[in-house]
Design an enzyme around this catalytic site. Structure first.
Site, PDB file in Angstrom:
ATOM      1  N   ILE A  80       0.834  -1.226   0.000  1.00 40.29           N
ATOM      2  CA  ILE A  80       0.000   0.000   0.000  1.00 40.29           C
ATOM      3  C   ILE A  80       0.856   1.259   0.000  1.00 40.29           C
ATOM      4  CG2 ILE A  80      -2.106  -0.930   0.993  1.00 40.29           C
ATOM      5  CD1 ILE A  80      -1.245  -0.177   3.720  1.00 40.29           C
ATOM      6  N   GLY A  81       2.186   1.084   0.015  1.00 44.68           N
ATOM      7  CA  GLY A  81       2.997   2.304  -0.009  1.00 44.68           C
ATOM      8  C   GLY A  81       4.444   1.973   0.279  1.00 44.68           C
TER       9      GLY A  81
ATOM     10  N   GLU B 265      11.973   5.330   1.037  1.00 47.46           N
ATOM     11  CA  GLU B 265      13.380   4.933   0.823  1.00 47.46           C
ATOM     12  C   GLU B 265      13.776   3.801   1.761  1.00 47.46           C
ATOM     13  OE1 GLU B 265      16.046   8.051   1.730  1.00 47.46           O
ATOM     14  OE2 GLU B 265      17.853   6.960   1.108  1.00 47.46           O
ATOM     15  N   PHE B 266      13.236   3.818   3.012  1.00 51.21           N
ATOM     16  CA  PHE B 266      13.737   2.866   4.012  1.00 51.21           C
ATOM     17  C   PHE B 266      12.803   1.688   4.233  1.00 51.21           C
ATOM     18  CE2 PHE B 266      16.973   5.781   4.966  1.00 51.21           C
ATOM     19  CZ  PHE B 266      16.433   7.046   5.132  1.00 51.21           C
TER      20      PHE B 266
ATOM     21  N   GLU C 102       8.853  -0.513   3.276  1.00 45.92           N
ATOM     22  CA  GLU C 102       7.662  -0.734   2.441  1.00 45.92           C
ATOM     23  C   GLU C 102       6.466  -0.923   3.362  1.00 45.92           C
ATOM     24  OE1 GLU C 102       9.214  -3.850  -0.783  1.00 45.92           O
ATOM     25  OE2 GLU C 102      10.188  -3.964   1.183  1.00 45.92           O
ATOM     26  N   VAL C 103       5.263  -0.561   2.894  1.00 46.75           N
ATOM     27  CA  VAL C 103       4.056  -0.686   3.723  1.00 46.75           C
ATOM     28  C   VAL C 103       3.086  -1.636   3.027  1.00 46.75           C
ATOM     29  CG1 VAL C 103       2.203   0.558   4.903  1.00 46.75           C
ATOM     30  CG2 VAL C 103       4.391   1.699   4.497  1.00 46.75           C
TER      31      VAL C 103
ATOM     32  N   ARG D 132      -0.997  14.908   5.409  1.00 43.18           N
ATOM     33  CA  ARG D 132      -0.352  13.675   4.890  1.00 43.18           C
ATOM     34  C   ARG D 132      -0.006  12.712   6.011  1.00 43.18           C
ATOM     35  NH1 ARG D 132       3.185  17.791   4.447  1.00 43.18           N
ATOM     36  NH2 ARG D 132       4.877  17.755   5.969  1.00 43.18           N
ATOM     37  N   ASN D 133       0.073  13.218   7.256  1.00 37.65           N
ATOM     38  CA  ASN D 133       0.424  12.354   8.399  1.00 37.65           C
ATOM     39  C   ASN D 133      -0.774  12.019   9.274  1.00 37.65           C
ATOM     40  OD1 ASN D 133       3.101  12.286   7.612  1.00 37.65           O
ATOM     41  ND2 ASN D 133       3.578  14.181   8.700  1.00 37.65           N
TER      42      ASN D 133
HETATM   43  C1  LIG Z   1       3.520   2.349  11.432  1.00 36.29           C
HETATM   44  C2  LIG Z   1       2.567   2.639  10.293  1.00 36.29           C
HETATM   45  C3  LIG Z   1       2.167   3.936  10.026  1.00 36.29           C
HETATM   46  C4  LIG Z   1       1.309   4.196   8.952  1.00 36.29           C
HETATM   47  C5  LIG Z   1       0.852   3.161   8.159  1.00 36.29           C
HETATM   48  C6  LIG Z   1      -0.012   3.391   6.977  1.00 36.29           C
HETATM   49  C7  LIG Z   1       0.474   4.126   5.881  1.00 36.29           C
HETATM   50  C8  LIG Z   1       1.815   4.808   5.790  1.00 36.29           C
HETATM   51  S1  LIG Z   1      -0.684   4.183   4.613  1.00 36.29           S
HETATM   52  C9  LIG Z   1      -1.824   3.221   5.474  1.00 36.29           C
HETATM   53  N1  LIG Z   1      -3.060   2.817   4.956  1.00 36.29           N
HETATM   54  C10 LIG Z   1      -3.442   3.027   3.658  1.00 36.29           C
HETATM   55  O1  LIG Z   1      -2.801   3.676   2.845  1.00 36.29           O
HETATM   56  C11 LIG Z   1      -4.756   2.389   3.268  1.00 36.29           C
HETATM   57  C12 LIG Z   1      -4.696   2.016   1.806  1.00 36.29           C
HETATM   58  C13 LIG Z   1      -5.999   1.360   1.399  1.00 36.29           C
HETATM   59  C14 LIG Z   1      -5.751   0.505   0.172  1.00 36.29           C
HETATM   60  O2  LIG Z   1      -5.085   1.025  -0.754  1.00 36.29           O
HETATM   61  O3  LIG Z   1      -6.186  -0.649   0.196  1.00 36.29           O
HETATM   62  C15 LIG Z   1      -1.352   2.882   6.748  1.00 36.29           C
HETATM   63  C16 LIG Z   1      -2.205   2.121   7.695  1.00 36.29           C
HETATM   64  N2  LIG Z   1      -1.866   2.074   8.983  1.00 36.29           N
HETATM   65  O4  LIG Z   1      -3.243   1.610   7.279  1.00 36.29           O
HETATM   66  C17 LIG Z   1       1.225   1.841   8.427  1.00 36.29           C
HETATM   67  C18 LIG Z   1       2.088   1.582   9.497  1.00 36.29           C
HETATM   68  C19 LIG Z   1       2.500   0.160   9.764  1.00 36.29           C
END
Ligand SMILES: Cc1ccc(-c2c(C)sc(NC(=O)CCCC(=O)O)c2C(N)=O)cc1C
Length: 350
Positions: free
Chosen positions: A41-42, A45-46, A48-49, A159-160
């Site tokens: 989902i994202g 650089e350091f 992957e999510v 964005r955060n």
């Molecule tokens: C520690 C941490 C902090 C934030 C996240 C996180 C992202 C950086 S982005 C996202 N969720 C989505 O983008 C939902 C996408 C829906 C889809 O495309 O199916 C998260 C999150 N927590 O859901 C993740 C972590 C581990």
């Protein structure tokens, strides 16, 4: 360490010397084979999510890229040590970490709406003012909790913020592992190495790195503007230097289209040049709750209504009398509950 209201005060993980000891203190260790990764989902650089599953529920997993530097590893787990200390409905909830095997992972609740800035752009024009204020109220509640335990965010921006079920908003992105890249237009390199997102940061924090909950309040005001503008970029295409120069000169972002003036007045209070004059998150929360409880205050017809109705001011001495003459005493009651002046005491300009 407990404050007067019984909340455990935030402890900076660097107090622990060894980051691994800190993360063992604040985060539950999860066995890597219990986590099922489903889709990407994202990423940065350091790390992957991913979207995944753990313990029967949907989770999000941040996985540190192999071969990352020791500093990247320390910053990665410091985010978990910070997040593991928080427990609030409007702050992203840590489920646990994988640190005894590689690659390291951070597991949190899954936030289906993704980041607030992209969510707003997708929803442009489709959300009511009340829904937007409900989202902002969630951010204010999360920030009231974080400021109560003495945690300073330093990078509060749409964005955060993450959006979950029923458009609940939660504060995210903690720790030093900020993915503010060199090429990120929002990162302005500061002499002492720290990167500062200029258009979200209070003047005193830019000028002499004085970060505080009051500088987080300034950033919150920018998040309110982003939300009411459906994800518009603060100060549009101005350069970071132009933003700093014009804000120092007193410039402030204007009322977004269809945004009630009473909401813009909350933003303006957050952008007081004097950080001691800015409202605290607790007060902001009360003002937003009052607006949500009296939605009619969100209609600016008080202004357009007055242009429609002529009243003979010579016979009226206070705005309260004028409102009474228009059978709008309720507005005065609402203004008083919202913490504004009692209009019966405010004399009319003759
Ligand atoms: C520690 C941490 C902090 C934030 C996240 C996180 C992202 C950086 S982005 C996202 N969720 C989505 O983008 C939902 C996408 C829906 C889809 O495309 O199916 C998260 C999150 N927590 O859901 C993740 C972590 C581990």
């Amino acid at each position: 360490l407990f404050s007067t209201d019984g909340l455990a005060q935030y402890v900076d993980p660097s107090n622990y010397g060894d980051p691994m000891e800190a993360v063992r203190t604040f985060a539950a260790e999860i066995e890597e084979n219990q986590i099922k990764l489903e889709s990407t989902i994202g990423g940065g650089e350091f790390a992957e999510v991913f979207k995944g599953f753990y313990d029967g529920s949907a989770v999000a997993v941040k996985r540190l890229k192999q071969g990352s530097s020791l500093k990247a590893m320390d910053d990665f787990i410091s985010e978990a040590s910070i997040m593991g200390q928080f427990k609030h409905a409007n702050v992203i909830q840590l489920k646990g970490v994988v640190t005894t095997t590689r690659p390291m992972m951070i597991v949190t609740e899954f936030m289906e709406g993704g980041s607030l800035d992209s969510f707003l752009k997708e929803q442009k024009g489709k959300l009511t003012t009340l829904q937007l204020i409900g989202m902002i109220r969630g951010v204010a509640s999360g920030m009231a909790y974080l400021s109560a335990i003495n945690f300073i965010h330093r990078d509060l921006a749409a964005r955060n913020i993450l959006v979950g079920e029923n458009m609940i908003c939660k504060v995210s992105d903690f720790g030093l592992s900020r993915e503010l890249e060199e090429d990120d237009p929002d990162s302005e390199y500061q002499t002492q190495g720290g990167k500062i997102p200029i258009r979200w940061t209070a003047p005193e924090a830019i000028r002499y790195r004085k970060f505080s909950s009051a500088s987080d309040v300034w950033s919150f005001g920018i998040v309110v503007w982003e939300t009411m503008s459906f994800g518009e970029r603060p100060y549009w295409d101005w350069s970071n230097f132009q933003v700093m120069d014009r804000v120092e000169g007193g410039y402030r972002l204007p009322v977004p289209v269809k945004c009630p003036k009473i909401v813009h007045s909350v933003m303006m209070d957050c952008w007081d040049q004097d950080r001691t004059q800015r409202p605290r998150f607790e007060e902001i929360l009360k003002r937003l709750d009052n607006l949500i409880r009296t939605p009619e205050m969100l209609h600016d017809e008080l202004v357009c209504y007055t242009s429609a109705v002529s009243a003979d001011f010579t016979k009226l001495n206070t705005i309260g009398e004028w409102l009474k003459s228009l059978h709008m005493e309720q507005y005065n009651a609402n203004f008083k509950t919202a913490g504004y002046k009692d209009l019966t005491q405010v004399t009319c300009l003759k």
